[in-house]
Design an enzyme around this catalytic site. Sequence first.
Site, mmCIF file in Angstrom:
data_model
loop_
_atom_site.group_PDB
_atom_site.id
_atom_site.type_symbol
_atom_site.label_atom_id
_atom_site.label_comp_id
_atom_site.label_asym_id
_atom_site.label_seq_id
_atom_site.Cartn_x
_atom_site.Cartn_y
_atom_site.Cartn_z
ATOM 1 N N CYS A 112 5.893 6.703 5.812
ATOM 2 C CA CYS A 112 4.492 6.983 5.500
ATOM 3 C C CYS A 112 3.607 6.927 6.744
ATOM 4 C CB CYS A 112 3.973 6.001 4.458
ATOM 5 S SG CYS A 112 4.943 6.021 2.951
ATOM 6 N N HIS A 253 -3.513 6.340 4.797
ATOM 7 C CA HIS A 253 -2.362 6.804 4.013
ATOM 8 C C HIS A 253 -2.632 6.508 2.540
ATOM 9 C CE1 HIS A 253 1.447 7.244 2.201
ATOM 10 N NE2 HIS A 253 1.718 5.959 2.147
ATOM 11 N N ASN A 283 1.416 9.010 -3.992
ATOM 12 C CA ASN A 283 1.776 8.728 -2.592
ATOM 13 C C ASN A 283 2.736 9.826 -2.118
ATOM 14 O OD1 ASN A 283 2.964 7.792 -0.241
ATOM 15 N ND2 ASN A 283 3.235 5.697 -0.971
HETATM 16 N N1 ACO Z 1 4.495 0.200 -15.840
HETATM 17 C C1 ACO Z 1 4.362 -0.955 -16.515
HETATM 18 N N2 ACO Z 1 4.738 -2.131 -16.027
HETATM 19 C C2 ACO Z 1 5.253 -2.171 -14.797
HETATM 20 C C3 ACO Z 1 5.410 -1.008 -14.020
HETATM 21 C C4 ACO Z 1 5.014 0.205 -14.593
HETATM 22 N N3 ACO Z 1 5.108 1.373 -13.941
HETATM 23 N N4 ACO Z 1 5.928 -1.356 -12.825
HETATM 24 C C5 ACO Z 1 6.107 -2.681 -12.853
HETATM 25 N N5 ACO Z 1 5.694 -3.179 -14.038
HETATM 26 C C6 ACO Z 1 5.688 -4.556 -14.490
HETATM 27 C C7 ACO Z 1 6.687 -5.423 -13.759
HETATM 28 O O1 ACO Z 1 7.960 -5.300 -14.339
HETATM 29 C C8 ACO Z 1 6.093 -6.781 -13.959
HETATM 30 O O2 ACO Z 1 6.448 -7.252 -15.250
HETATM 31 P P1 ACO Z 1 6.892 -8.765 -15.486
HETATM 32 O O3 ACO Z 1 5.685 -9.562 -15.071
HETATM 33 O O4 ACO Z 1 7.212 -8.790 -16.930
HETATM 34 O O5 ACO Z 1 8.060 -8.966 -14.567
HETATM 35 C C9 ACO Z 1 4.593 -6.543 -13.963
HETATM 36 O O6 ACO Z 1 4.424 -5.146 -14.213
HETATM 37 C C10 ACO Z 1 3.927 -6.898 -12.672
HETATM 38 O O7 ACO Z 1 4.695 -6.342 -11.597
HETATM 39 P P2 ACO Z 1 4.265 -6.507 -10.131
HETATM 40 O O8 ACO Z 1 5.276 -5.845 -9.262
HETATM 41 O O9 ACO Z 1 3.909 -7.931 -9.884
HETATM 42 O O10 ACO Z 1 2.954 -5.629 -10.152
HETATM 43 P P3 ACO Z 1 1.859 -5.550 -9.050
HETATM 44 O O11 ACO Z 1 0.575 -5.997 -9.596
HETATM 45 O O12 ACO Z 1 2.328 -6.124 -7.761
HETATM 46 O O13 ACO Z 1 1.741 -3.973 -8.866
HETATM 47 C C11 ACO Z 1 2.457 -2.270 -7.318
HETATM 48 C C12 ACO Z 1 2.858 -3.213 -8.429
HETATM 49 C C13 ACO Z 1 1.431 -1.291 -7.863
HETATM 50 C C14 ACO Z 1 3.668 -1.490 -6.844
HETATM 51 C C15 ACO Z 1 1.843 -3.118 -6.174
HETATM 52 O O14 ACO Z 1 2.722 -4.150 -5.816
HETATM 53 C C16 ACO Z 1 1.536 -2.301 -4.985
HETATM 54 O O15 ACO Z 1 0.595 -1.551 -4.946
HETATM 55 N N6 ACO Z 1 2.325 -2.454 -3.917
HETATM 56 C C17 ACO Z 1 2.198 -1.663 -2.735
HETATM 57 C C18 ACO Z 1 3.339 -0.788 -2.709
HETATM 58 C C19 ACO Z 1 3.034 0.631 -2.334
HETATM 59 O O16 ACO Z 1 1.936 1.132 -2.333
HETATM 60 N N7 ACO Z 1 4.108 1.284 -2.027
HETATM 61 C C20 ACO Z 1 4.046 2.641 -1.723
HETATM 62 C C21 ACO Z 1 5.094 2.953 -0.772
HETATM 63 S S1 ACO Z 1 4.848 2.160 0.666
HETATM 64 C C22 ACO Z 1 3.661 2.869 1.428
HETATM 65 O O17 ACO Z 1 3.358 3.987 1.205
HETATM 66 C C23 ACO Z 1 3.046 2.027 2.337
#
Ligand code: ACO
Length: 328
Positions: A112, A253, A283
Amino acid sequence: MTGIAITGSGSATPTLAVDNHMLSELVETSDEWIASRTGILERRLADPQTSLSAIATMAAQNAIAMAGIMPIDIDLIILATSSADDLFGSACQVQAELGANRAVAFDLTAACSGFVFGLVTAAQYIRTGVYQNILLIGADMLSRWVDWSDRSTCVLFGDGAGAVVLQANKQDRWLGFELRSDGRQNNSLNIAYQGEAKELFEGATISQGTYHPVTMNGQEVYRFAVQKVPEVIEKALYRANLSVEGVDWLLLHQANQRILDAIAHRLKIPPEKVISNLAHYGNTSAASIPLALDEQVRQGKIKPGDTIVTSGFGAGLTWGAAIFQWGR
Ligand code: ACO
């Protein structure tokens, strides 16, 4: 010292739009969850007939037309991608499709961050007087590499391509940059090779396999982005001898709206200066910055002379920032 200007932009996305409701038929998720955690409402996905080099070429053609040059004028093509059609690289395919027969062409892989790393790479070639006209493309089709049964990653990504033309210019529009890498956190985000041992003959065993779909530690990546990106932007601003007040646009990004908001908040940059189009594309990895840039330029929001701070961050881990003024 040769001046540098970014004189054209272009973009291309596949036509198939898949919204959050459609994804909820595939995995256990909801529009509410995806929209509130990421800001993403829909993404574009490429069909099997659409190659990465085809959308990269389309984006490039638009950027070349805006710059007012011909493909034959291009000295160098850099294709920033992590999902090339060919593991040996796709930049030469784009060169051929464009008819940019004079251009040297190669791929650059920095996930990215690829577009920002490419921007800095291109700028060095112009600065040193080696090349005058450079085409930089950011293009990715991570739909090829996402595990479509993994709700924690498949909802995040989309396919697309964006491009810019950098040119040697009387007036220098390139203000500063800062790049970083940290391989110690490499396992936060991967499309890792997985092979099986294959014995060719006694005493000679090699590995054969393919790439494993995207794995990601979402919370780690989130923390990394929100902490490291403001730091690198501040360093680039310092190098450019600019204060935050001198910034017209923050072009990050497009990973996640919450990441964009948190970074802007830390830098004290108001929301109206923060460019965001991830609601409609998700993304798109190396494509996200030039895609958003092109949209703003064509809508007339970014004007010639506007100061843009751009920052990419992602797998590697890699991150970086570059500052420039738009146009000649
Ligand atoms: N739908 C519903 N529930 C979901 C989903 C989904 N798509 N995905 C995960 N969950 C659930 C998980 O299983 C978890 O459930 P549990 O508590 O029963 O175990 C719960 O939601 C919370 O999961 P977390 O991973 O803690 O959720 P979080 O609030 O951290 O959000 C996210 C996840 C959106 C991915 C966040 O961590 C984030 O934005 N991270 C940055 C990652 C990113 O942007 N990556 C892109 C690629 S890298 C880049 O471009 C830089």
